[in-house]
Structures are given as C-alpha cells and as structure tokens.
Enzyme design. Structure first.
Site, short mmCIF file in Angstrom:
data_model
loop_
_atom_site.label_atom_id
_atom_site.label_comp_id
_atom_site.label_asym_id
_atom_site.label_seq_id
_atom_site.Cartn_x
_atom_site.Cartn_y
_atom_site.Cartn_z
N GLU A 196 -8.34 5.24 6.07
CA GLU A 196 -8.04 4.49 7.31
C GLU A 196 -8.06 5.33 8.57
O GLU A 196 -7.41 6.31 8.61
CB GLU A 196 -6.83 3.59 7.09
CG GLU A 196 -6.52 2.66 8.15
CD GLU A 196 -5.37 1.98 8.04
OE1 GLU A 196 -5.24 0.91 8.81
OE2 GLU A 196 -4.50 2.13 7.22
N GLN A 211 0.81 -1.10 -0.03
CA GLN A 211 0.16 0.22 -0.08
C GLN A 211 0.98 1.37 0.00
O GLN A 211 2.24 1.37 0.40
CB GLN A 211 -0.86 -0.14 1.34
CG GLN A 211 -0.29 -0.05 2.61
CD GLN A 211 -1.11 -0.40 3.59
OE1 GLN A 211 -1.02 -1.31 4.64
NE2 GLN A 211 -2.22 0.07 3.76
#
Length: 268
Positions: free
Chosen positions: A203, A116
C-alpha cells in the site's frame, strides 16, 4: 491511521529486545498526532497503455491480490495469512518515502472496515527503517512492541476474526524467532467486518491527509497465501483480482499471481 499503543498484548518468542531505530521518535510523534493511516481501496481507471491482464484492476493506493467475494454467503472470510521477505527499500536525497506490506480482511468491495497487519518500510534521508503494526480501520493503527524488523527478514502476517467485531493480529519474524500478537476490536458498531474480501497488499498509505511518496520497494512476494472461511474452508488465490498501483496516470507496479498460494508485487 498509525498510533503507538500501550495496550497491545505482545508475545515475544526469543530473547532479543527491540532496538531503537533511526527516526523512530519522529515516526512515533507522527503516529501520536494521528497523521498516518491506511485507506480502503481507491479505484482508478485503467490507463490506455496498460498491459492487459486477466482479472486486473487499478488503484490509487493498493497493489496486490484480492479475493473480492467469499465462496458463499455462509463462507465469509475469517482469517488471512501471508509470508513475505522484507524488501530493501531504496531512496536518495532528503525527505521520506514509504510503503507497507500487509494482509487483511475487507476494505475492497466492503469498505466499512479492515482488519489488517503488516510491516511499513520507509527511507528517510537515505536511511531505511521498519515498523510492524496492526489496525482495525477506521481506528488508528498501532505499532507492535517487542519485535525487530530488518530488510531480508521473513515475516508471517496473520489476521483472524472470531466475530464481526473482534479478532487477532499476529506478526512472526521467522528470521529472529520473535512473534507478537494482540486482540483487536472494532472501534464502533458501524465498522464491523463483513468478511467479504481477503487481501495481500502493498500500500501507498496516507499521511496528513495525502498519500505518502511511494518508496521503491523492489519486489514483495507473498507466499503461503491463504484465507479461511466461517465454514472452515481454505481458499487460495485462484480467481483473485490483481490490483496494480497508479501514480498519476502511470502504472508503477507489476502484480502477478504465480500460483494458488503466491503473488508477486514488483515496483517498476
């Protein structure tokens, strides 16, 4: 987890040098202490009063869109791209609150690894700061050097894997012309990618073993969202699962898939 890397290979397009940011020393210290990190998706039960959405799930730490299965066993995900404008996070008083926008491979139905890259946005004592980073979970995350990030900047995030254990993370700031990229490797043989998931996520990440206070990030819109597969297919968001974020038992994001290449994550 977040850590400051001296090994990152940064490619800088343009002449601007990275400027010191407010609170940078404190953030670097926290990363060096292995205090911060991403987590795989943590599922949560749908609240009784939640709005019904097609293909919607709920999580304690993720919000956004996820392709939960590859098109076929031979078409595992090998690249994910997304473009977003860095939001202006808001916070008042003392203390710190944060969130992170990123694209990635795996971490949902396949939780052994995540490749990521993205941008953290943090408000500390009323001051906003931003960090570009990359990670091969469960290894620490590392900050990119040589790139400035500010609210309003247009960011392109790309992860690409050329094998289950090697890949590349790239962040381009289209507003400044800066671009950084680095090779990334799986930390061990148990954290190879499966290529089962592709995601575009905001997130609520972890610090000192607990999720951080989630900052009011306003709205993050991922555009140009697409995934590539091992057999050279390009896959959009059609059929993707919507993930909304819970704080306690309250839904705090409103995620909508706007088109085959765009998803909106709104703080509510």
């Amino acid at each position: 987890m977040k850590f400051t890397s001296v090994f990152a290979t940064a490619v800088l397009a343009g002449t601007a040098l990275a400027a010191p940011e407010r609170g940078l020393a404190a953030r670097v210290k926290a990363r060096a202490a292995n205090a911060r990190g991403s987590r795989p998706l943590e599922m949560a039960e749908k609240p009784a009063d939640a709005t019904n959405k097609t293909n919607a799930e709920y999580s304690n730490n993720w919000s956004g869109a996820v392709l939960q299965n590859p098109p076929s066993p031979a078409a595992t995900y090998t690249a994910v791209t997304g473009t977003f404008t860095v939001p202006e996070p808001t916070g008042t008083g003392f203390g710190s609150s944060s969130a992170s926008a990123w694209v990635g491979i795996d971490g949902d139905t396949y939780s052994a690894a995540i490749l990521q890259t993205g941008v953290d946005f943090t408000v500390t004592n009323g001051q906003a700061s931003f960090d570009a980073w990359y990670e091969w979970y469960p290894e620490f995350s590392y900050d990119f050097n040589g790139i400035d990030i500010s609210a309003g900047d247009v960011i392109v995030s790309i992860v690409e894997s050329d094998s289950p254990s090697t890949g590349t993370a790239t962040i381009e700031n289209r507003s400044t012309g800066q671009k950084v990229s680095t090779r990334v490797s799986a930390p061990d043989s148990s954290s190879h990618l499966g290529g089962q998931n592709a995601e575009w996520i905001v997130e609520d990440f972890e610090q000192n073993g607990s999720l951080v206070n989630l900052v009011d990030f306003g709205t993050v819109v991922f555009t140009g969202a697409e995934a590539k597969t091992a057999n050279h297919q390009t896959v959009g968001l059609s059929g993707a699962t919507v993930i909304d974020l819970l704080q306690g038992n309250q839904v705090v994001t409103d995620v909508t898939i706007d088109s085959d290449s765009s998803v909106t994550v709104k703080y509510v």
